[in-house]
Scaffold this active site. Structure first.
Site, short mmCIF file in Angstrom:
data_model
loop_
_atom_site.label_atom_id
_atom_site.label_comp_id
_atom_site.label_asym_id
_atom_site.label_seq_id
_atom_site.Cartn_x
_atom_site.Cartn_y
_atom_site.Cartn_z
N HIS A 63 0.84 -1.20 0.00
CA HIS A 63 0.00 0.00 0.00
C HIS A 63 0.87 1.24 0.00
O HIS A 63 2.06 1.19 0.33
CB HIS A 63 -0.98 0.00 1.18
CG HIS A 63 -0.35 0.10 2.54
ND1 HIS A 63 0.56 -0.83 3.01
CD2 HIS A 63 -0.48 1.02 3.54
CE1 HIS A 63 0.93 -0.50 4.24
NE2 HIS A 63 0.33 0.62 4.58
N HIS A 65 1.63 3.85 1.74
CA HIS A 65 2.06 4.62 2.90
C HIS A 65 3.58 4.68 2.87
O HIS A 65 4.24 3.70 2.50
CB HIS A 65 1.56 3.98 4.21
CG HIS A 65 0.17 4.42 4.61
ND1 HIS A 65 -0.59 3.73 5.52
CD2 HIS A 65 -0.58 5.49 4.21
CE1 HIS A 65 -1.75 4.37 5.67
NE2 HIS A 65 -1.76 5.42 4.89
N ASP A 67 6.04 4.45 4.90
CA ASP A 67 6.91 3.48 5.56
C ASP A 67 6.94 2.15 4.81
O ASP A 67 7.67 1.24 5.21
CB ASP A 67 6.52 3.29 7.03
CG ASP A 67 5.07 2.85 7.21
OD1 ASP A 67 4.20 3.32 6.45
OD2 ASP A 67 4.80 2.02 8.10
N HIS A 68 6.18 2.06 3.73
CA HIS A 68 6.21 0.84 2.92
C HIS A 68 6.79 1.06 1.52
O HIS A 68 6.91 0.12 0.75
CB HIS A 68 4.80 0.23 2.83
CG HIS A 68 4.31 -0.28 4.14
ND1 HIS A 68 4.23 -1.61 4.45
CD2 HIS A 68 3.93 0.38 5.27
CE1 HIS A 68 3.80 -1.77 5.70
NE2 HIS A 68 3.61 -0.57 6.21
N HIS A 143 -7.29 -1.46 5.39
CA HIS A 143 -6.48 -0.46 6.09
C HIS A 143 -7.08 0.91 5.78
O HIS A 143 -8.14 0.99 5.18
CB HIS A 143 -5.02 -0.59 5.62
CG HIS A 143 -4.03 0.14 6.48
ND1 HIS A 143 -4.06 0.11 7.85
CD2 HIS A 143 -2.94 0.91 6.15
CE1 HIS A 143 -3.05 0.85 8.32
NE2 HIS A 143 -2.36 1.34 7.32
N ASP A 213 -0.28 -4.03 6.68
CA ASP A 213 -1.13 -3.25 7.59
C ASP A 213 -2.61 -3.54 7.36
O ASP A 213 -3.14 -3.36 6.26
CB ASP A 213 -0.89 -1.75 7.36
CG ASP A 213 0.54 -1.35 7.69
OD1 ASP A 213 1.38 -2.26 7.82
OD2 ASP A 213 0.81 -0.14 7.81
N HIS A 271 6.00 -5.17 12.27
CA HIS A 271 5.38 -3.84 12.16
C HIS A 271 5.06 -3.29 13.55
O HIS A 271 3.98 -2.76 13.80
CB HIS A 271 4.12 -3.89 11.30
CG HIS A 271 3.73 -2.54 10.74
ND1 HIS A 271 2.84 -1.72 11.37
CD2 HIS A 271 4.12 -1.89 9.62
CE1 HIS A 271 2.69 -0.61 10.65
NE2 HIS A 271 3.45 -0.69 9.59
#
Lengths: 304, 304
Positions: A63, A65, A67-68, A143, A213, A271
């Site tokens: 996804h 975001h 941090d990914h 999410h 997530d 995570h």
């Protein structure tokens, strides 16, 4: 058995800590590498892992975001500096190419290789990769933004031939492929030799499920039933259950419950929220529900 | 003396190694933090440095190569997650806002603080920051794309008053500021007491010069003459002099020659090419020209 390994490059959550890198993993299946998520620092961690950069041709992003996926520009740029020539495929939910293309055009001009984006919908499972030996299918998650996990499934290998029996029945070479695939052998005299006398079954295909997530989602169990290894996020402990729900995350106990429901063989949780300086609390909580649980950590390698 | 420190967060060059992070530094002047360049992993290194995130309000980017700015998205994003409210100022050569704004709009929506870009031309020195105690001026460099360094200059502090002499001459309080700033004192009887009897000079203002990626450029010496500390890139050893020139980089010997020409007090070299597993060769080369040289390394802190 052919190699099937999971390497954890980073298993922190959005806030960086001195203990964890942002999310990134590499699946090594028979020396083909598949990256899952690419948080900031993924390329440094990949370098540390001693995995060969040139063996990595596919990156799967769960996804959009940061941090990914904030490590992607650095990774792509470095591959360019290393003179890579093989095409790199980025698989992601819709929207990534539009966002990243202008940055790539600016920072990664005149590279010796091509980056190709493949975007998918996240509502239904989709086969996003397939080769001779495995498939990768998305796992719909829930999410705050479109998000999915990935199910890595080996394909069933042909049966192993029992050499002695093949010799005994004088099976001609041109029959071997059919027999490996399960057919019986009919002798010139018309006798039927059942396949089970000529072969023994190959190893059962292995499966790895990566659940990124997500809010705790019971129905995932159907799709990942019986996998050899499940990675599931466990951002919070059960004491933060309300917070987990509000932020569309899962607790360690919930991740373990899912592992139990899905009858997976092993669970690795990660995570972790930056608030947990001591993650043993998460492990303890999960293991009390599903004992075959381990904590993810940087540079951990798990063999399936 | 007031605090004036340089923290090295990363001092590698474009290719990541297991030894170095990409370029990033923090200047701590009287507990105000100024970041210089923001390569991938800068936020993790900032966390490790134990410097306070909230004290950082200005980031100076030397040029738009990935190894000097790919950490910015993660940094900005993390500040948002931490609930920052103070505006963050990004100073950079032209083009950065246009590139980064769409990413920020997508990944860092609804943040509790504002990010403001300030862009400058790199051909001439420009004062890009000024407050009561210091100025930051760009240092024009020559690289493959527009690029500059930054000169951090303390302002001259007022003289220190010699309390005993003030008492002896019965100097009234309202005269003190004038005297601190160098004026003489005239007694009611008309006697002139020279300033040098009433004060002693404050510490000379300190200066730090950061020279980012550049071909060896002799004329920099004029602008940075006598600085207390010079950081200069030293991507290559002298044996790779031709390669340094072709890629618009500097050798360790050249960096040291510049330090010598500019009569700086100390030199710290960094931005090491990944080819040097043992950077002592670079140190040796530089120190033979300019003995007061040290190697940059992650988490090094130098007090000016």
């Amino acid at each position: 058995m052919e190699k099937f390994e999971l390497h954890i490059l980073g298993c922190g959550s959005a806030l960086p800590t001195t203990r964890h890198f942002a999310t990134s993993q590499v699946v090594n299946l028979r020396e083909k590498l598949f990256m899952i998520d690419c948080g900031e620092g993924a390329q440094m961690q990949l370098r540390k892992s001693r995995l060969k950069f040139s063996r990595l041709n596919h990156v799967f992003i769960s996804h959009l975001h940061g941090d990914h996926c904030f490590g992607l520009l650095g990774l792509i740029s470095t591959f360019g500096l290393l003179g890579r020539t093989a095409e790199l495929h980025i698989h992601s939910p819709k929207g990534m190419e539009e966002l990243f293309a202008p940055m790539l055009d600016f920072f990664c001009k005149n590279m010796s290789y091509k980056v190709t984006f493949h975007e998918f919908e996240t509502q239904q499972p989709v086969v996003v990769y397939e080769d001779r030996s495995m498939t990768v299918t998305t796992i719909p998650l829930r999410h705050r933004i479109p998000c999915c996990g990935f199910l890595f499934e080996e394909k069933q290998c042909p049966n192993h031939i029992i050499r002695e029996m093949i010799d005994f029945y004088q099976v001609p070479v041109y029959e071997l492929n059919r027999i490996k695939n399960g057919e019986d052998f009919v002798t010139p005299e018309g006798d039927v030799i059942p396949n089970s006398r000529l072969t023994r079954p190959s190893d059962p295909p292995r499966k790895y499920a990566y659940c990124s997530d997500t809010i705790y989602l019971k129905k995932i169990a159907e799709q990942i039933r019986g996998v050899d290894l499940l990675f599931h996020e466990a951002t919070f402990a059960q004491s933060e259950k309300a917070r987990a729900k509000a932020t569309f995350h899962t607790t360690a106990a919930q991740a373990a419950q899912l592992a139990l429901d899905a009858q997976v063989k092993r669970l690795v949780i990660g995570h972790f929220s930056a608030r947990y300086e001591e993650e043993q609390v998460l492990l303890k909580e999960a293991a009390s529900v599903f004992p075959q649980t381990v904590l993810a950590k940087e540079n951990l390698c798990i063999t399936l």
